[in-house]
Design a protein around this motif. Structure first.
Motif, PDB file in Angstrom:
ATOM      1  N   LEU A  19      41.226  39.345  47.175  1.00 44.42           N
ATOM      2  CA  LEU A  19      40.316  39.934  46.325  1.00 44.42           C
ATOM      3  C   LEU A  19      40.033  39.438  45.132  1.00 44.42           C
ATOM      4  CD1 LEU A  19      42.019  42.262  44.438  1.00 44.42           C
ATOM      5  CD2 LEU A  19      42.703  43.018  46.525  1.00 44.42           C
ATOM      6  N   ALA A  20      39.084  39.422  44.383  1.00 48.06           N
ATOM      7  CA  ALA A  20      38.922  38.967  43.134  1.00 48.06           C
ATOM      8  C   ALA A  20      39.334  40.080  42.028  1.00 48.06           C
ATOM      9  CB  ALA A  20      37.304  38.518  43.029  1.00 48.06           C
ATOM     10  N   ALA A  21      39.958  39.397  41.116  1.00 44.43           N
ATOM     11  CA  ALA A  21      40.459  40.535  39.930  1.00 44.43           C
ATOM     12  C   ALA A  21      40.946  39.567  38.886  1.00 44.43           C
ATOM     13  CB  ALA A  21      41.768  41.116  40.750  1.00 44.43           C
ATOM     14  N   PRO A  22      40.913  40.179  37.583  1.00 43.22           N
ATOM     15  CA  PRO A  22      41.104  39.441  36.547  1.00 43.22           C
ATOM     16  C   PRO A  22      42.293  38.458  36.773  1.00 43.22           C
ATOM     17  CG  PRO A  22      40.738  41.629  35.815  1.00 43.22           C
ATOM     18  CD  PRO A  22      40.777  41.586  37.334  1.00 43.22           C
ATOM     19  N   ALA A  23      42.360  37.123  36.356  1.00 38.96           N
ATOM     20  CA  ALA A  23      43.193  36.028  36.255  1.00 38.96           C
ATOM     21  C   ALA A  23      44.588  36.548  35.440  1.00 38.96           C
ATOM     22  CB  ALA A  23      42.885  34.810  36.019  1.00 38.96           C
ATOM     23  N   ALA A  36      35.061  44.559  36.294  1.00 36.77           N
ATOM     24  CA  ALA A  36      34.011  43.990  37.272  1.00 36.77           C
ATOM     25  C   ALA A  36      32.937  43.119  36.477  1.00 36.77           C
ATOM     26  CB  ALA A  36      33.164  45.157  37.916  1.00 36.77           C
ATOM     27  N   ALA A  37      32.909  43.514  34.980  1.00 36.70           N
ATOM     28  CA  ALA A  37      32.032  42.956  33.941  1.00 36.70           C
ATOM     29  C   ALA A  37      32.873  41.561  33.460  1.00 36.70           C
ATOM     30  CB  ALA A  37      31.623  43.630  33.012  1.00 36.70           C
ATOM     31  N   LEU A  38      33.789  41.231  33.865  1.00 39.78           N
ATOM     32  CA  LEU A  38      34.389  39.750  33.667  1.00 39.78           C
ATOM     33  C   LEU A  38      33.708  38.615  34.173  1.00 39.78           C
ATOM     34  CD1 LEU A  38      38.320  40.757  33.647  1.00 39.78           C
ATOM     35  CD2 LEU A  38      36.972  40.539  31.555  1.00 39.78           C
ATOM     36  N   PRO A  39      33.515  37.552  33.406  1.00 39.82           N
ATOM     37  CA  PRO A  39      32.733  36.716  33.882  1.00 39.82           C
ATOM     38  C   PRO A  39      33.874  35.889  35.102  1.00 39.82           C
ATOM     39  CG  PRO A  39      33.667  35.956  31.814  1.00 39.82           C
ATOM     40  CD  PRO A  39      34.107  37.525  31.842  1.00 39.82           C
ATOM     41  N   ALA A  40      33.168  34.929  35.921  1.00 36.80           N
ATOM     42  CA  ALA A  40      33.969  34.590  37.232  1.00 36.80           C
ATOM     43  C   ALA A  40      35.188  33.626  36.587  1.00 36.80           C
ATOM     44  CB  ALA A  40      32.999  33.702  37.870  1.00 36.80           C
ATOM     45  N   ALA A  41      34.983  33.092  35.390  1.00 38.08           N
ATOM     46  CA  ALA A  41      36.045  32.014  35.010  1.00 38.08           C
ATOM     47  C   ALA A  41      37.297  32.706  34.599  1.00 38.08           C
ATOM     48  CB  ALA A  41      35.392  31.322  33.779  1.00 38.08           C
ATOM     49  N   ARG A  42      37.132  34.139  34.359  1.00 37.16           N
ATOM     50  CA  ARG A  42      38.321  34.835  33.974  1.00 37.16           C
ATOM     51  C   ARG A  42      38.864  35.717  35.245  1.00 37.16           C
ATOM     52  NH1 ARG A  42      37.499  38.141  28.865  1.00 37.16           N
ATOM     53  NH2 ARG A  42      39.365  38.932  29.412  1.00 37.16           N
ATOM     54  N   LEU A  43      38.241  35.331  36.413  1.00 39.55           N
ATOM     55  CA  LEU A  43      38.831  36.030  37.716  1.00 39.55           C
ATOM     56  C   LEU A  43      39.801  34.867  38.434  1.00 39.55           C
ATOM     57  CD1 LEU A  43      35.588  37.776  38.878  1.00 39.55           C
ATOM     58  CD2 LEU A  43      37.527  38.850  37.664  1.00 39.55           C
ATOM     59  N   ALA A  44      40.614  35.619  39.379  1.00 38.17           N
ATOM     60  CA  ALA A  44      41.460  34.900  40.271  1.00 38.17           C
ATOM     61  C   ALA A  44      41.422  35.526  41.820  1.00 38.17           C
ATOM     62  CB  ALA A  44      42.674  34.842  39.775  1.00 38.17           C
ATOM     63  N   ALA A  45      41.828  34.847  42.568  1.00 34.85           N
ATOM     64  CA  ALA A  45      42.087  35.449  43.975  1.00 34.85           C
ATOM     65  C   ALA A  45      43.512  36.187  44.074  1.00 34.85           C
ATOM     66  CB  ALA A  45      41.792  34.441  44.967  1.00 34.85           C
ATOM     67  N   TRP A  46      43.671  37.342  44.411  1.00 37.67           N
ATOM     68  CA  TRP A  46      44.818  37.988  44.657  1.00 37.67           C
ATOM     69  C   TRP A  46      44.973  38.487  45.750  1.00 37.67           C
ATOM     70  CZ3 TRP A  46      48.446  39.288  40.344  1.00 37.67           C
ATOM     71  CH2 TRP A  46      47.864  38.756  39.148  1.00 37.67           C
ATOM     72  N   CYS A  47      46.169  38.496  46.550  1.00 37.42           N
ATOM     73  CA  CYS A  47      46.426  39.396  47.839  1.00 37.42           C
ATOM     74  C   CYS A  47      46.544  40.441  47.310  1.00 37.42           C
ATOM     75  CB  CYS A  47      47.620  38.577  48.376  1.00 37.42           C
ATOM     76  SG  CYS A  47      49.318  39.271  47.892  1.00 37.42           S
ATOM     77  N   PRO A  48      46.395  41.491  48.270  1.00 32.49           N
ATOM     78  CA  PRO A  48      46.606  42.924  47.862  1.00 32.49           C
ATOM     79  C   PRO A  48      47.783  43.418  47.311  1.00 32.49           C
ATOM     80  CG  PRO A  48      45.189  42.785  49.839  1.00 32.49           C
ATOM     81  CD  PRO A  48      45.723  41.251  49.565  1.00 32.49           C
ATOM     82  N   THR A  49      48.845  42.902  47.939  1.00 29.62           N
ATOM     83  CA  THR A  49      50.219  43.016  47.630  1.00 29.62           C
ATOM     84  C   THR A  49      50.570  42.797  46.120  1.00 29.62           C
ATOM     85  OG1 THR A  49      51.153  43.167  49.834  1.00 29.62           O
ATOM     86  CG2 THR A  49      52.645  42.960  48.293  1.00 29.62           C
ATOM     87  N   CYS A  50      50.279  41.429  46.017  1.00 34.14           N
ATOM     88  CA  CYS A  50      50.550  40.957  44.527  1.00 34.14           C
ATOM     89  C   CYS A  50      49.688  41.560  43.531  1.00 34.14           C
ATOM     90  CB  CYS A  50      50.311  39.355  44.633  1.00 34.14           C
ATOM     91  SG  CYS A  50      51.695  38.569  45.644  1.00 34.14           S
ATOM     92  N   HIS A  51      48.327  41.752  43.701  1.00 36.80           N
ATOM     93  CA  HIS A  51      47.349  42.595  42.900  1.00 36.80           C
ATOM     94  C   HIS A  51      48.138  43.770  42.643  1.00 36.80           C
ATOM     95  CE1 HIS A  51      44.232  45.232  42.069  1.00 36.80           C
ATOM     96  NE2 HIS A  51      43.882  44.205  41.230  1.00 36.80           N
ATOM     97  N   HIS A  52      48.455  44.728  43.471  1.00 33.21           N
ATOM     98  CA  HIS A  52      49.107  45.932  43.494  1.00 33.21           C
ATOM     99  C   HIS A  52      50.321  45.853  42.312  1.00 33.21           C
ATOM    100  CE1 HIS A  52      50.116  50.344  43.924  1.00 33.21           C
ATOM    101  NE2 HIS A  52      51.163  49.687  44.385  1.00 33.21           N
ATOM    102  N   ALA A  53      51.042  44.985  42.761  1.00 37.52           N
ATOM    103  CA  ALA A  53      52.283  44.874  41.924  1.00 37.52           C
ATOM    104  C   ALA A  53      52.103  44.565  40.484  1.00 37.52           C
ATOM    105  CB  ALA A  53      53.129  44.025  42.476  1.00 37.52           C
TER     106      ALA A  53
END
Length: 75
Positions: A19-23, A36-53
């Motif tokens: 999922l895409a979330a802030p880097a 959700a309003a952050l530009p694409a350059a400030r996003l990273a791909a996270w797996c759900p487990t790592c994102h939640h932690a």
């Protein structure tokens, strides 16, 4: 074929939906509408487990940085 980055140990070796979330982990404490309003350059791909932690740690850190609320006076 095992992955060399070690993710097969933490993600079961199968496919992981990202999922895409802030880097920046500090930005994970942002409300969803601001993240959700952050530009694409400030996003990273996270797996759900790592994102939640990371999001849980960011929210705890943000809460700890807030000054404690003054108790309401009884009288």
């Amino acid at each position: 074929m095992p992955r060399e980055d070690g993710s097969h140990r933490t993600h079961g070796g199968g496919r992981v939906r990202l999922l895409a979330a802030p880097a920046d982990p500090a930005d994970l404490a942002l409300p969803d509408h601001r993240a959700a309003a952050l530009p694409a350059a400030r996003l990273a791909a996270w797996c759900p487990t790592c994102h939640h932690a990371a999001r849980t740690a960011a929210r705890k850190s943000a809460a700890a940085a807030q000054p404690p609320a003054e108790p309401a006076a009884l009288f």
